[in-house]
Scaffold this motif. Sequence first.
Motif, PDB file in Angstrom:
ATOM      1  N   PHE A   1     -42.995 -23.220 -26.262  1.00 46.03           N
ATOM      2  CA  PHE A   1     -41.677 -23.799 -25.980  1.00 46.03           C
ATOM      3  C   PHE A   1     -41.880 -25.207 -25.427  1.00 46.03           C
ATOM      4  CE2 PHE A   1     -37.300 -22.729 -23.947  1.00 46.03           C
ATOM      5  CZ  PHE A   1     -36.730 -23.729 -24.725  1.00 46.03           C
ATOM      6  N   SER A   2     -41.256 -26.189 -26.096  1.00 46.32           N
ATOM      7  CA  SER A   2     -41.349 -27.575 -25.648  1.00 46.32           C
ATOM      8  C   SER A   2     -39.963 -28.194 -25.628  1.00 46.32           C
ATOM      9  CB  SER A   2     -42.271 -28.390 -26.566  1.00 46.32           C
ATOM     10  OG  SER A   2     -41.754 -28.426 -27.877  1.00 46.32           O
ATOM     11  N   ILE A   3     -39.795 -29.191 -24.750  1.00 47.50           N
ATOM     12  CA  ILE A   3     -38.506 -29.852 -24.545  1.00 47.50           C
ATOM     13  C   ILE A   3     -38.684 -31.348 -24.753  1.00 47.50           C
ATOM     14  CG2 ILE A   3     -36.634 -30.268 -22.909  1.00 47.50           C
ATOM     15  CD1 ILE A   3     -37.414 -27.733 -21.478  1.00 47.50           C
ATOM     16  N   LYS A   4     -37.731 -31.949 -25.473  1.00 49.49           N
ATOM     17  CA  LYS A   4     -37.703 -33.394 -25.612  1.00 49.49           C
ATOM     18  C   LYS A   4     -37.025 -33.968 -24.377  1.00 49.49           C
ATOM     19  CE  LYS A   4     -37.857 -37.457 -27.583  1.00 49.49           C
ATOM     20  NZ  LYS A   4     -39.134 -38.189 -27.794  1.00 49.49           N
ATOM     21  N   LEU A   5     -37.774 -34.681 -23.552  1.00 51.46           N
ATOM     22  CA  LEU A   5     -37.245 -35.191 -22.295  1.00 51.46           C
ATOM     23  C   LEU A   5     -36.362 -36.407 -22.525  1.00 51.46           C
ATOM     24  CD1 LEU A   5     -40.482 -34.983 -20.110  1.00 51.46           C
ATOM     25  CD2 LEU A   5     -38.546 -33.405 -20.103  1.00 51.46           C
ATOM     26  N   PRO A   6     -35.293 -36.559 -21.733  1.00 49.04           N
ATOM     27  CA  PRO A   6     -34.500 -37.796 -21.807  1.00 49.04           C
ATOM     28  C   PRO A   6     -35.327 -38.987 -21.338  1.00 49.04           C
ATOM     29  CG  PRO A   6     -33.752 -36.397 -20.000  1.00 49.04           C
ATOM     30  CD  PRO A   6     -34.745 -35.587 -20.777  1.00 49.04           C
ATOM     31  N   ALA A   7     -34.914 -40.171 -21.745  1.00 50.25           N
ATOM     32  CA  ALA A   7     -35.709 -41.384 -21.479  1.00 50.25           C
ATOM     33  C   ALA A   7     -35.975 -41.613 -19.993  1.00 50.25           C
ATOM     34  CB  ALA A   7     -35.001 -42.594 -22.103  1.00 50.25           C
ATOM     35  N   PRO A   8     -34.998 -41.432 -19.069  1.00 48.65           N
ATOM     36  CA  PRO A   8     -35.318 -41.683 -17.653  1.00 48.65           C
ATOM     37  C   PRO A   8     -36.311 -40.696 -17.064  1.00 48.65           C
ATOM     38  CG  PRO A   8     -32.947 -41.807 -18.031  1.00 48.65           C
ATOM     39  CD  PRO A   8     -33.557 -41.240 -19.269  1.00 48.65           C
ATOM     40  N   LEU A   9     -36.538 -39.545 -17.722  1.00 46.40           N
ATOM     41  CA  LEU A   9     -37.480 -38.543 -17.199  1.00 46.40           C
ATOM     42  C   LEU A   9     -38.716 -38.435 -18.079  1.00 46.40           C
ATOM     43  CD1 LEU A   9     -34.944 -35.711 -16.229  1.00 46.40           C
ATOM     44  CD2 LEU A   9     -35.875 -37.543 -14.782  1.00 46.40           C
ATOM     45  N   ALA A  10     -39.014 -39.474 -18.816  1.00 48.93           N
ATOM     46  CA  ALA A  10     -40.176 -39.426 -19.713  1.00 48.93           C
ATOM     47  C   ALA A  10     -41.491 -39.335 -18.945  1.00 48.93           C
ATOM     48  CB  ALA A  10     -40.189 -40.650 -20.620  1.00 48.93           C
ATOM     49  N   HIS A  11     -41.498 -39.721 -17.677  1.00 43.65           N
ATOM     50  CA  HIS A  11     -42.741 -39.655 -16.900  1.00 43.65           C
ATOM     51  C   HIS A  11     -43.158 -38.206 -16.617  1.00 43.65           C
ATOM     52  CE1 HIS A  11     -39.429 -39.445 -13.991  1.00 43.65           C
ATOM     53  NE2 HIS A  11     -40.256 -38.737 -13.236  1.00 43.65           N
TER      54      HIS A  11
ATOM     55  N   GLY B   1     -43.090 -37.913 -25.650  1.00 41.19           N
ATOM     56  CA  GLY B   1     -42.136 -37.627 -24.592  1.00 41.19           C
ATOM     57  C   GLY B   1     -41.686 -36.185 -24.522  1.00 41.19           C
ATOM     58  N   ARG B   2     -42.567 -35.231 -24.803  1.00 41.93           N
ATOM     59  CA  ARG B   2     -42.215 -33.824 -24.770  1.00 41.93           C
ATOM     60  C   ARG B   2     -42.917 -33.144 -23.593  1.00 41.93           C
ATOM     61  NH1 ARG B   2     -39.564 -32.688 -29.441  1.00 41.93           N
ATOM     62  NH2 ARG B   2     -39.417 -30.513 -28.759  1.00 41.93           N
ATOM     63  N   TYR B   3     -42.266 -32.085 -23.113  1.00 41.91           N
ATOM     64  CA  TYR B   3     -42.856 -31.272 -22.051  1.00 41.91           C
ATOM     65  C   TYR B   3     -43.017 -29.847 -22.586  1.00 41.91           C
ATOM     66  CZ  TYR B   3     -43.703 -29.045 -17.558  1.00 41.91           C
ATOM     67  OH  TYR B   3     -44.278 -28.333 -16.520  1.00 41.91           O
ATOM     68  N   VAL B   4     -44.242 -29.355 -22.546  1.00 45.84           N
ATOM     69  CA  VAL B   4     -44.565 -28.019 -23.047  1.00 45.84           C
ATOM     70  C   VAL B   4     -44.641 -27.074 -21.861  1.00 45.84           C
ATOM     71  CG1 VAL B   4     -46.227 -26.617 -24.317  1.00 45.84           C
ATOM     72  CG2 VAL B   4     -45.843 -29.014 -24.978  1.00 45.84           C
ATOM     73  N   LEU B   5     -43.866 -25.996 -21.924  1.00 48.60           N
ATOM     74  CA  LEU B   5     -43.856 -25.003 -20.849  1.00 48.60           C
ATOM     75  C   LEU B   5     -45.100 -24.123 -20.919  1.00 48.60           C
ATOM     76  CD1 LEU B   5     -40.123 -23.830 -21.031  1.00 48.60           C
ATOM     77  CD2 LEU B   5     -41.107 -25.574 -19.547  1.00 48.60           C
ATOM     78  N   ASP B   6     -45.493 -23.632 -19.748  1.00 51.32           N
ATOM     79  CA  ASP B   6     -46.603 -22.688 -19.717  1.00 51.32           C
ATOM     80  C   ASP B   6     -46.189 -21.323 -20.265  1.00 51.32           C
ATOM     81  OD1 ASP B   6     -48.122 -24.642 -18.545  1.00 51.32           O
ATOM     82  OD2 ASP B   6     -47.646 -24.003 -16.492  1.00 51.32           O
ATOM     83  N   ALA B   7     -44.909 -20.991 -20.129  1.00 52.63           N
ATOM     84  CA  ALA B   7     -44.415 -19.691 -20.590  1.00 52.63           C
ATOM     85  C   ALA B   7     -44.252 -19.696 -22.107  1.00 52.63           C
ATOM     86  CB  ALA B   7     -43.079 -19.370 -19.925  1.00 52.63           C
ATOM     87  N   THR B   8     -44.486 -18.547 -22.705  1.00 46.35           N
ATOM     88  CA  THR B   8     -44.281 -18.361 -24.137  1.00 46.35           C
ATOM     89  C   THR B   8     -43.054 -17.472 -24.365  1.00 46.35           C
ATOM     90  OG1 THR B   8     -45.781 -16.460 -24.151  1.00 46.35           O
ATOM     91  CG2 THR B   8     -46.721 -18.631 -24.666  1.00 46.35           C
ATOM     92  N   VAL B   9     -42.499 -17.570 -25.552  1.00 45.58           N
ATOM     93  CA  VAL B   9     -41.278 -16.851 -25.907  1.00 45.58           C
ATOM     94  C   VAL B   9     -41.593 -15.855 -27.002  1.00 45.58           C
ATOM     95  CG1 VAL B   9     -38.908 -17.059 -26.745  1.00 45.58           C
ATOM     96  CG2 VAL B   9     -39.888 -18.843 -25.284  1.00 45.58           C
ATOM     97  N   ALA B  10     -41.104 -14.637 -26.846  1.00 43.45           N
ATOM     98  CA  ALA B  10     -41.253 -13.594 -27.867  1.00 43.45           C
ATOM     99  C   ALA B  10     -39.989 -12.750 -27.858  1.00 43.45           C
ATOM    100  CB  ALA B  10     -42.486 -12.731 -27.598  1.00 43.45           C
TER     101      ALA B  10
END
Length: 544
Positions: free
Chosen positions: A227-237, A244-253
Amino acid sequence: MGVLRELAASFVVPGPSGVAVRDRLRVSESDAAVLAEVGVFLGSLAVGDLAERSRQGLEHDAASWAVRKRALTGKSSARWAGSITKATHDQWALARRGQVTHLEWLRAQIAAVEARLTRPLGAKANKREGLARGYASHGEWHAKSRRLQTLKARLAVVEADWSAGRVHVVRGGKRLANTRHHVEAAGLSEQQWRERWQAERMFLAADGESGKRFGNETLRITDTGQFSIKLPAPLAHLANAPHGRYVLDATVAFKHRGQEWLDRITANWAVAYRIHHDTARGRWYVTASWQRATAPVLPLEAALARGVVGVDMNDDHLAAWRLDGHGNPVGEPQRFFYDLTGTAEHRDAQLRHALTRLLHYTQRCGAVAIAIEDLDFTVGTSREKHGRNKRFRRLLSRFPTAKLRARLVSMAAEQDVAIVAVDPAYTSRWGAQHWQKPLTPPTRKISRHDAASIAVGRRALGYPIRRRTAPPPHHQSDGAGHRTVQARPDTRWREETRRHLPGPRTGCAPPGGGSKAGDQCAQHRSGHAAGHGFWQQDSLPLIL
């Protein structure tokens, strides 16, 4: 006797057009912090966009929408801007539909109160002439006259809002907002309420797009569960992956409909996702939803070819009885109980369990259709309709007709069972009048609800509920005409008098089944050898 209202035709309820499944996100502390920060930031943008859309009212057009989306794109990204503006439009349209419903309710209440105010005190209702009943006392009449003015004032305000295109929306929920003033009564602390309020106002939802990788570029779940999220520009850090993506440690099933979801994302079909934070449990959840191809509605004749299971919905149980193709009850009545007290999760689980047992019973019977009443209690919970019967009005208010029907339709579609909706008029009354007593043997108790389930099933099959459609004759001959009973149009001699069957009328042998049933001379006629002639005992002699 009053005039019976015209009955609506039965129809097969179409199946659901969408699917939604949910899975828990077992996130780490760092993942939870990132989700909360992104959700609060996007929620603030959604609040501002909703306020701007509400101010525009009826003057909104494509140009103003483009201006709003362009402003949001600079603050977040083009994909998040599209998701926020679409959610804003849906929320505004929902509020407008709510205004229409509220207007109709206010006008109906005003008409009912005015009709009762014009009647004398204590006057009874007259349905034939369309006259409402009067109020019981001068005090009640005075209170209702004051309520009438209040309703008219509310109606004027809502009509003005409707004409101007104004809507009143509380992002996060009006009920939760009012709970802020009664946190102690709700069993919450100020901090707990603040956390729940912040969680409800988050925005972490994105619609999918067919042709994109795994069906969604903003919130992406791969076939391996990543599961990954496309971060908005002000939170790209906060990104921990390229672009600019954030990958979660949790997996989805997804356990439920997992294969169907996997087939969609493998083919790059659109899937929408929504992330929700349950502050009471301290858990995060993700909900996946997508549209499915509309299945063709099964014709009514085909659905009822193998009989039907009639169901009478009640406050605490479902009464069901199987009927064959000719409208005759088969087997024993069934009752599936549920408890509507407690939390919403408990009530929902009770309904799902009862409906699951109903579907299993239908499959065991071999039927492919369930007949239910097309109930609507939206206008039947007011005091003007049921007077001071507060207990009955509360019963109607908590009766989950819409939720029960929607859940039954969605669950039945997965089992290939058709749902037939029938007109609910007179089903309980005629069922108890014509079916309860004949089907009650000494060893079994048949309730009114069981008899009503037969009435529902017979109406779905197209048969009359009342067992005799003509009044009984005033004598035993046929002077008043033949009593019509259950007979198909192609039945021979259905309009003639009942044919006489020769034979004894005793309990040991049925009519027409005696050894000399065809011999008319043997029917205890005088002068026949098998019969007894006139016999008289001789007098006894006085002297021997």
